[in-house]
Motif scaffolding. Sequence first.
Motif, short mmCIF file in Angstrom:
data_model
loop_
_atom_site.label_atom_id
_atom_site.label_comp_id
_atom_site.label_asym_id
_atom_site.label_seq_id
_atom_site.Cartn_x
_atom_site.Cartn_y
_atom_site.Cartn_z
N GLY A 277 3.40 0.20 -6.34
CA GLY A 277 2.35 0.06 -6.93
C GLY A 277 0.99 0.27 -5.99
N ILE A 278 -0.03 -0.11 -6.44
CA ILE A 278 -1.33 0.21 -5.53
C ILE A 278 -1.27 -0.90 -4.44
N LYS A 279 -1.16 -2.20 -4.89
CA LYS A 279 -1.19 -3.38 -3.95
C LYS A 279 0.42 -3.46 -3.63
N VAL A 280 0.82 -3.53 -2.35
CA VAL A 280 2.17 -3.65 -2.03
C VAL A 280 2.46 -5.16 -1.45
N THR A 281 2.20 -6.05 -2.08
CA THR A 281 2.34 -7.63 -1.48
C THR A 281 3.82 -8.06 -1.98
N VAL A 282 4.22 -7.81 -3.15
CA VAL A 282 5.41 -8.33 -3.45
C VAL A 282 6.49 -7.21 -4.05
N ASN A 283 7.70 -7.37 -3.45
CA ASN A 283 8.68 -5.99 -3.81
C ASN A 283 9.17 -6.47 -5.09
N THR A 284 9.02 -5.79 -6.24
CA THR A 284 9.36 -6.18 -7.52
C THR A 284 10.60 -5.28 -7.72
N VAL A 285 11.14 -4.36 -6.89
CA VAL A 285 12.04 -3.15 -7.60
C VAL A 285 13.35 -3.91 -7.83
N LYS A 286 13.86 -3.58 -8.92
CA LYS A 286 15.28 -4.35 -9.31
C LYS A 286 16.57 -3.32 -9.11
N THR A 287 16.36 -2.23 -10.06
CA THR A 287 17.67 -1.36 -10.12
C THR A 287 17.94 -0.62 -8.85
N ARG A 288 19.34 -0.29 -8.39
CA ARG A 288 19.53 0.38 -7.34
C ARG A 288 19.04 1.51 -6.97
N ASP A 289 18.73 2.42 -8.12
CA ASP A 289 17.88 3.70 -7.97
C ASP A 289 16.60 3.65 -7.82
N SER A 290 15.86 2.65 -7.80
CA SER A 290 14.60 2.49 -7.69
C SER A 290 14.03 2.23 -6.27
N TRP A 291 14.73 1.93 -5.35
CA TRP A 291 14.50 1.73 -3.99
C TRP A 291 15.51 2.72 -3.03
N ARG A 292 14.85 2.79 -1.72
CA ARG A 292 15.89 3.17 -0.77
C ARG A 292 15.83 2.54 0.57
N ALA A 293 16.88 2.35 1.28
CA ALA A 293 17.00 1.83 2.73
C ALA A 293 16.31 2.69 3.58
N VAL A 294 15.35 2.15 4.42
CA VAL A 294 14.72 2.89 5.47
C VAL A 294 14.65 1.90 6.87
N ARG A 295 15.12 2.44 7.89
CA ARG A 295 15.20 1.81 9.32
C ARG A 295 13.59 1.82 9.88
N VAL A 296 13.49 0.53 10.20
CA VAL A 296 12.05 0.36 10.87
C VAL A 296 12.08 -0.69 12.22
N ASP A 297 11.60 0.08 13.12
CA ASP A 297 11.63 -1.04 14.54
C ASP A 297 10.30 -1.59 14.43
N LEU A 298 10.01 -2.80 14.94
CA LEU A 298 9.10 -3.59 15.19
C LEU A 298 8.92 -4.02 16.51
N VAL A 299 7.59 -3.83 17.28
CA VAL A 299 7.66 -4.55 18.72
C VAL A 299 6.46 -5.13 18.69
#
Length: 373
Positions: A277-299
């Motif tokens: 969406g335009i604003k990304v405050t809540v992740n509303t995705v449900k079905t498996r093919d509507s999202w993907r996993a991404v590695r993120v490093d936070l420091v």
Amino acid sequence: QINEAEVVLFSVPSYACQRRTTLDNHNVTLTDALSLLAENAELSDEDGRGVAFRRAAAVLKALPAPVTAMSQLTGLPCLGDHSLRVIKDILENEASDEVESTKQSDRFKALKVLTGIFGVGSKTADRWIRDGIHNLHQLQESGATLNRAQQAGLEHYNDLNQQVTKAEADAITEIVQEAVVSVLPGAQVVLTGGFRRGKQTGHDVDFLITHPEEGREVGLMPKVVFWLESQGFLLYQKTTRNSYLEVKDGPGRPSSNMDRFERCLSIFKLAKKEERGIKVTVNTVKTRDSWRAVRVDLVVSPISQFAFALLGWTGSKLFERELRRWAGHEKAMSLSSHALYDNKQSRYLRAASEEEIFAHLGLEYIPPSERNA
Ligand code: 8DG
Ligand code: MN
Ligand code: MN
């Protein structure tokens, strides 16, 4: 016969941190070959050989034009006999037998597949291979015990082995920014790693977080992680408290800065482009093919160490290694992602920017886009 006068001779300084290395590589075939041998050495726990091949590849990455003749390489640093042999084979025969046979070897293929699992290093992969495990199917059948990271890595194997795009990195930047300012207004988020160097893809997305007021960043990471988790953005996370001791006023006097560097290795659940969406405050995705996993490093870094952390987390890995080698061997200084210590003056050298760190080290400033060694 080649007219000597027409052969372009190259000249580069010997440390990668003395050179400008853009993403515009004129010798991709040669550097891919040397990088593959470096990777094979690293996966076989032969780090010395790995670094030698990485350094050789980095020298070729810094050249302003393609290498066409061995004679052009005369006098270049970091090109050992082995690397020169590989380069010669490719220039003469379009391929190196050693590189091709390594690429095709069962052991290399198995090491690549197994270390492609997040949380699996070369030692674990080697142990599994000795137990007859060469692929993911055999691993799943083997009953080998996997830790939490490895389980997540296996579960999201395909996603995590697919390159992250700049557009995905930007989408994740928005989410991380939202999380960080929600839990600590005024805190700052900077994209580091390969994307800061101008790469268009990467294996993960790296962020450095700080606050302009020293001390305000304390306790920030758990809050950010809690926000991300409660909004449904995290598939996996492991936060580690760094036990770095900054000695502000001379050796033996630990300041209030101890134990503040925190790091979170995570896997994000990112909505696919059409779902975002335009604003990304809540992740509303449900079905498996509507999202993907991404590695993120936070420091998270206190502002007093921010320049060092930024320099340390921007990479490339070889550029970092070369900076530390330069500092130690040429300047009698110790550089880390926290500080720069001058062994002759027996004191820490402060810096508020990357430019100041390069200046302390007696190096010309190299911007992130030219640190792609
Ligand atoms: P990529 O993800 O695009 O493939 O490449 P990258 O962004 O250059 O590599 P990276 O593996 O994500 O690492 C980014 C930088 O972070 C690199 O310069 C090395 C640095 N880094 C780690 N681990 C650690 C660590 O434990 N301590 C410090 N100080 N730096 C680290 O990856
Ligand atoms: Mn990265
Ligand atoms: Mn990373």
